[in-house]
Design a protein around this motif. Structure first.
Motif, PDB file in Angstrom:
ATOM      1  N   TYR A 165     -15.055   4.058  10.941  1.00 23.11           N
ATOM      2  CA  TYR A 165     -13.324   3.609  10.286  1.00 23.11           C
ATOM      3  C   TYR A 165     -12.714   3.647  12.258  1.00 23.11           C
ATOM      4  O   TYR A 165     -11.996   2.964  12.466  1.00 23.11           O
TER       5      TYR A 165
ATOM      6  N   LEU B 294       3.184  -9.458   2.876  1.00 27.05           N
ATOM      7  CA  LEU B 294       1.981 -10.180   1.914  1.00 27.05           C
ATOM      8  C   LEU B 294       0.548  -9.237   2.287  1.00 27.05           C
ATOM      9  O   LEU B 294       0.250  -8.655   2.804  1.00 27.05           O
TER      10      LEU B 294
ATOM     11  N   PHE C 211      -4.432  -3.035  -4.974  1.00 29.63           N
ATOM     12  CA  PHE C 211      -3.732  -1.333  -5.895  1.00 29.63           C
ATOM     13  C   PHE C 211      -2.292  -1.279  -6.744  1.00 29.63           C
ATOM     14  O   PHE C 211      -1.877  -0.619  -7.010  1.00 29.63           O
TER      15      PHE C 211
ATOM     16  N   SER D 148      -8.558   1.824   4.652  1.00 26.90           N
ATOM     17  CA  SER D 148      -7.329   3.107   5.477  1.00 26.90           C
ATOM     18  C   SER D 148      -8.181   4.809   5.162  1.00 26.90           C
ATOM     19  O   SER D 148      -7.747   5.206   5.154  1.00 26.90           O
TER      20      SER D 148
ATOM     21  N   SER E 113      -4.473   4.750  14.379  1.00 28.17           N
ATOM     22  CA  SER E 113      -4.936   5.861  13.253  1.00 28.17           C
ATOM     23  C   SER E 113      -5.045   6.790  14.543  1.00 28.17           C
ATOM     24  O   SER E 113      -5.730   6.475  15.804  1.00 28.17           O
TER      25      SER E 113
ATOM     26  N   GLY F 107      -1.044  10.337  12.505  1.00 25.34           N
ATOM     27  CA  GLY F 107      -1.939  11.127  12.172  1.00 25.34           C
ATOM     28  C   GLY F 107      -1.863  11.343  10.003  1.00 25.34           C
ATOM     29  O   GLY F 107      -1.485  10.357  10.083  1.00 25.34           O
TER      30      GLY F 107
ATOM     31  N   LYS G 140      -1.897 -12.560  -0.655  1.00 22.70           N
ATOM     32  CA  LYS G 140      -2.966 -13.712  -0.064  1.00 22.70           C
ATOM     33  C   LYS G 140      -3.091 -13.113   1.083  1.00 22.70           C
ATOM     34  O   LYS G 140      -3.661 -11.727   1.376  1.00 22.70           O
TER      35      LYS G 140
ATOM     36  N   LEU H 103       0.254  -3.224   7.854  1.00 19.67           N
ATOM     37  CA  LEU H 103      -0.406  -1.656   7.680  1.00 19.67           C
ATOM     38  C   LEU H 103      -1.352  -2.409   6.578  1.00 19.67           C
ATOM     39  O   LEU H 103      -1.807  -1.232   5.922  1.00 19.67           O
TER      40      LEU H 103
ATOM     41  N   VAL I 165       1.877   3.242   2.267  1.00 18.40           N
ATOM     42  CA  VAL I 165       2.845   3.499   3.416  1.00 18.40           C
ATOM     43  C   VAL I 165       3.825   2.469   3.076  1.00 18.40           C
ATOM     44  O   VAL I 165       5.548   2.992   2.993  1.00 18.40           O
ATOM     45  N   GLY I 166       3.375   1.369   3.018  1.00 21.99           N
ATOM     46  CA  GLY I 166       4.368   0.205   2.715  1.00 21.99           C
ATOM     47  C   GLY I 166       5.444   0.109   1.914  1.00 21.99           C
ATOM     48  O   GLY I 166       6.230  -0.064   1.851  1.00 21.99           O
TER      49      GLY I 166
ATOM     50  N   ALA J  54      -0.618  -0.404  12.907  1.00 25.13           N
ATOM     51  CA  ALA J  54      -0.859   0.375  12.648  1.00 25.13           C
ATOM     52  C   ALA J  54      -2.276   1.509  12.303  1.00 25.13           C
ATOM     53  O   ALA J  54      -2.814   0.796  12.307  1.00 25.13           O
TER      54      ALA J  54
ATOM     55  N   GLY K  28       0.660  -0.857   0.051  1.00 26.59           N
ATOM     56  CA  GLY K  28      -0.108   0.210  -0.034  1.00 26.59           C
ATOM     57  C   GLY K  28       0.681   0.810   0.538  1.00 26.59           C
ATOM     58  O   GLY K  28       2.156   1.225  -0.233  1.00 26.59           O
TER      59      GLY K  28
ATOM     60  N   ARG L 272       3.170   4.079  -4.652  1.00 25.06           N
ATOM     61  CA  ARG L 272       1.849   3.988  -4.672  1.00 25.06           C
ATOM     62  C   ARG L 272       1.107   4.734  -4.251  1.00 25.06           C
ATOM     63  O   ARG L 272       0.411   5.052  -3.139  1.00 25.06           O
TER      64      ARG L 272
HETATM   65  N1  LIG Z   1      -2.482   6.957   5.413  1.00 24.50           N
HETATM   66  C1  LIG Z   1      -3.357   7.248   6.468  1.00 24.50           C
HETATM   67  O1  LIG Z   1      -2.827   8.481   5.934  1.00 24.50           O
HETATM   68  C2  LIG Z   1      -3.141   6.820   7.414  1.00 24.50           C
HETATM   69  C3  LIG Z   1      -3.125   6.837   8.767  1.00 24.50           C
HETATM   70  C4  LIG Z   1      -2.713   6.615   9.722  1.00 24.50           C
HETATM   71  C5  LIG Z   1      -3.512   5.124  10.094  1.00 24.50           C
HETATM   72  N2  LIG Z   1      -3.082   4.292   8.844  1.00 24.50           N
HETATM   73  C6  LIG Z   1      -3.297   3.089   8.434  1.00 24.50           C
HETATM   74  O2  LIG Z   1      -1.952   2.566   8.147  1.00 24.50           O
HETATM   75  C7  LIG Z   1      -2.298   1.377   7.203  1.00 24.50           C
HETATM   76  C8  LIG Z   1      -1.907   1.598   5.838  1.00 24.50           C
HETATM   77  O3  LIG Z   1      -2.025   2.476   5.267  1.00 24.50           O
HETATM   78  P1  LIG Z   1      -1.846   3.116   3.607  1.00 24.50           P
HETATM   79  O4  LIG Z   1      -2.084   4.221   4.077  1.00 24.50           O
HETATM   80  O5  LIG Z   1      -0.693   2.684   3.071  1.00 24.50           O
HETATM   81  O6  LIG Z   1      -3.094   2.346   2.721  1.00 24.50           O
HETATM   82  P2  LIG Z   1      -3.206   1.781   1.876  1.00 24.50           P
HETATM   83  O7  LIG Z   1      -5.114   1.465   1.611  1.00 24.50           O
HETATM   84  O8  LIG Z   1      -2.661   2.422   0.809  1.00 24.50           O
HETATM   85  O9  LIG Z   1      -3.076   0.258   1.750  1.00 24.50           O
HETATM   86  C9  LIG Z   1      -3.957  -1.127   2.268  1.00 24.50           C
HETATM   87  C10 LIG Z   1      -2.812  -2.761   1.769  1.00 24.50           C
HETATM   88  O10 LIG Z   1      -3.298  -3.398   2.643  1.00 24.50           O
HETATM   89  C11 LIG Z   1      -4.013  -4.624   1.692  1.00 24.50           C
HETATM   90  N3  LIG Z   1      -4.785  -4.979   2.104  1.00 24.50           N
HETATM   91  C12 LIG Z   1      -6.064  -4.625   2.775  1.00 24.50           C
HETATM   92  N4  LIG Z   1      -6.047  -6.078   3.770  1.00 24.50           N
HETATM   93  C13 LIG Z   1      -5.865  -6.897   3.577  1.00 24.50           C
HETATM   94  C14 LIG Z   1      -6.029  -7.699   3.275  1.00 24.50           C
HETATM   95  N5  LIG Z   1      -6.542  -8.619   4.353  1.00 24.50           N
HETATM   96  N6  LIG Z   1      -5.130  -8.940   3.672  1.00 24.50           N
HETATM   97  C15 LIG Z   1      -3.714  -8.793   3.063  1.00 24.50           C
HETATM   98  N7  LIG Z   1      -3.909  -7.011   2.079  1.00 24.50           N
HETATM   99  C16 LIG Z   1      -4.861  -6.583   2.968  1.00 24.50           C
HETATM  100  C17 LIG Z   1      -4.046  -3.595   0.339  1.00 24.50           C
HETATM  101  O11 LIG Z   1      -4.473  -4.414  -1.077  1.00 24.50           O
HETATM  102  C18 LIG Z   1      -3.015  -2.442   0.061  1.00 24.50           C
HETATM  103  O12 LIG Z   1      -2.157  -2.986  -0.077  1.00 24.50           O
HETATM  104  C19 LIG Z   1      -3.533   1.475   7.515  1.00 24.50           C
HETATM  105  O13 LIG Z   1      -3.879   0.081   8.440  1.00 24.50           O
HETATM  106  C20 LIG Z   1      -4.584   2.185   7.628  1.00 24.50           C
HETATM  107  O14 LIG Z   1      -5.043   2.066   8.334  1.00 24.50           O
HETATM  108  C21 LIG Z   1      -3.076   5.498   7.248  1.00 24.50           C
END
Ligand SMILES: NC(=O)c1ccc[n+]([C@@H]2O[C@H](COP(=O)([O-])OP(=O)(O)OC[C@H]3O[C@@H](n4cnc5c(N)ncnc54)[C@H](O)[C@@H]3O)[C@@H](O)[C@H]2O)c1
Length: 328
Positions: free
Chosen positions: A139, A34, A39, A75, A115, A166, A52, A71, A16-17, A113, A14, A174
């Motif tokens: 959420y 994993l 996306f 999200s 929030s 935050g 998976k 992560l 962040v990852g 992760a 995703g 991505r």
């Molecule tokens: N982006 C932000 O501003 C923010 C802020 C606070 C917390 N977070 C938390 O950080 C984490 C990462 O955020 P992000 O922006 O990278 O999200 P993102 O939506 O870009 O990425 C999430 C990834 O998780 C994968 N995924 C979802 N459910 C899955 C499952 N059951 N099994 C395997 N893969 C799965 C998706 O394919 C995707 O690649 C999330 O948990 C989000 O709630 C994000």
């Protein structure tokens, strides 16, 4: 300081990852991802990716890892509201299940992760990790329940760290344009305007490089450390963020943006203190709204394909799960 950890990152493909995984590898860690790849996959080719669902793995997949980072899940609010049922499955049950099988498999640390959304709508005060964390929307509730689920498993054999982050902004391979500064940047580039949904609302903003730094600190901290940590680069009103975007486009692009101020009610309003993370994890945020905008200029620019729906989580999610809309 822990060195060369074997780490599984769930949801590592995703937003962040895709910044964190290369940084973990650069720090000498061995990383496996994993991810369901909702996306796509923009990770470096050498990264091992298991495509998976978290619920389709068991302890065998996790044997041999030192740490697991969660992560994954839904999200943002629009995804959670589109399918509250799936939201609670992915955001509350999935991290609890993953932490449980990680502990059984002998993994030593789990990083979640979380929030800042868990704080919901608050009055004008700075919240620390002991403040009441109550929200009233799917959420925020699901992230809090996920946190309860993973923290519950913490003991002397299993370190658990929850990072209450935050709203993140900045560049990632991505890319997402549904995050506050990124959205304002996209609208400035494509429409020549800055849209401010509610100027009075407070949000902690987290530059993505600071988010990555927080995870690197959490991975490296001694295993005796567990707990909940607020993570942000600073607290801003939405109006102040909009003003910085307007100023940036004037100064750096010579463009006068049309400022559109709405007064849309918000379910979230909070400012957070990161003192605990600074003291215990050694987290030192350096990002600013200006540094985020500079990074977006350098890595995104005006010619980016902003229209591609993969940059907007809710559009991909609705298409992928068109039959899962909750009737509530
Ligand atoms: N982006 C932000 O501003 C923010 C802020 C606070 C917390 N977070 C938390 O950080 C984490 C990462 O955020 P992000 O922006 O990278 O999200 P993102 O939506 O870009 O990425 C999430 C990834 O998780 C994968 N995924 C979802 N459910 C899955 C499952 N059951 N099994 C395997 N893969 C799965 C998706 O394919 C995707 O690649 C999330 O948990 C989000 O709630 C994000």
């Amino acid at each position: 300081m822990l060195k060369k950890q074997r780490i599984l990152v769930a949801g590592g493909a995703g937003y962040v990852g895709s910044r964190l995984v290369p940084a973990l590898i650069k720090d000498g860690h061995q990383v496996t991802v994993l991810d369901l790849l909702w996306f796509g996959n923009t990770l470096p080719k050498k990264v091992k990716v298991i495509k998976k669902d978290i619920f389709d793995i068991d302890t065998n997949t996790l044997k041999g890892f030192d740490q697991v980072i969660f992560l994954a899940g839904l999200s943002n609010d629009p995804m959670a509201e589109y399918s509250p049922a799936q939201n609670f499955i992915c955001n509350s049950a999935a991290p609890a299940y993953l932490a449980y099988i990680a502990k059984v498999a002998g993994v030593k640390r789990f990083i979640y992760a979380c929030s800042g959304s868990v704080y919901g709508f608050t009055e004008d005060k700075i919240l620390d990790e002991n403040s009441v964390a109550e929200s009233s929307f799917p959420y925020g509730i699901s992230k809090r329940k996920g946190e309860f689920g993973v923290m519950y498993l913490q003991d002397e054999t299993f370190s658990v760290i929850s990072l209450r982050k935050g709203t993140i902004s900045g560049w990632s391979p991505r890319m997402r344009f549904d995050l506050i500064v990124n959205t304002m940047y996209m609208k400035a580039q494509t429409l020549g305007k800055v849209s401010i949904n509610n100027p009075a609302i407070w949000r902690p903003i987290l530059a993505i490089e600071d988010a990555v730094a927080a995870y690197l600190k959490a991975v490296a901290t001694p295993l005796s450390v567990s707990g909940v940590f607020n993570i942000s680069s600073g607290n801003f009103t939405v109006g102040a963020v909009g003003e910085k975007v307007r100023e940036h486009f004037k100064q750096k692009h010579g463009r006068s943006l049309v400022v559109e101020v709405k007064n849309i009610p918000d379910k979230r309003n909070y400012k957070i203190s990161t003192k605990k993370a600074q003291k215990i994890l050694g987290f030192k945020p350096t990002g600013t709204i200006e540094s985020i905008l500079k990074e977006l200029d350098e890595r995104v620019g005006a010619d980016f394909n902003f229209a591609d729906e993969k940059h907007y989580n809710i559009l991909v999610f609705k298409k992928t799960f068109k039959n899962r809309r909750s009737k509530n």
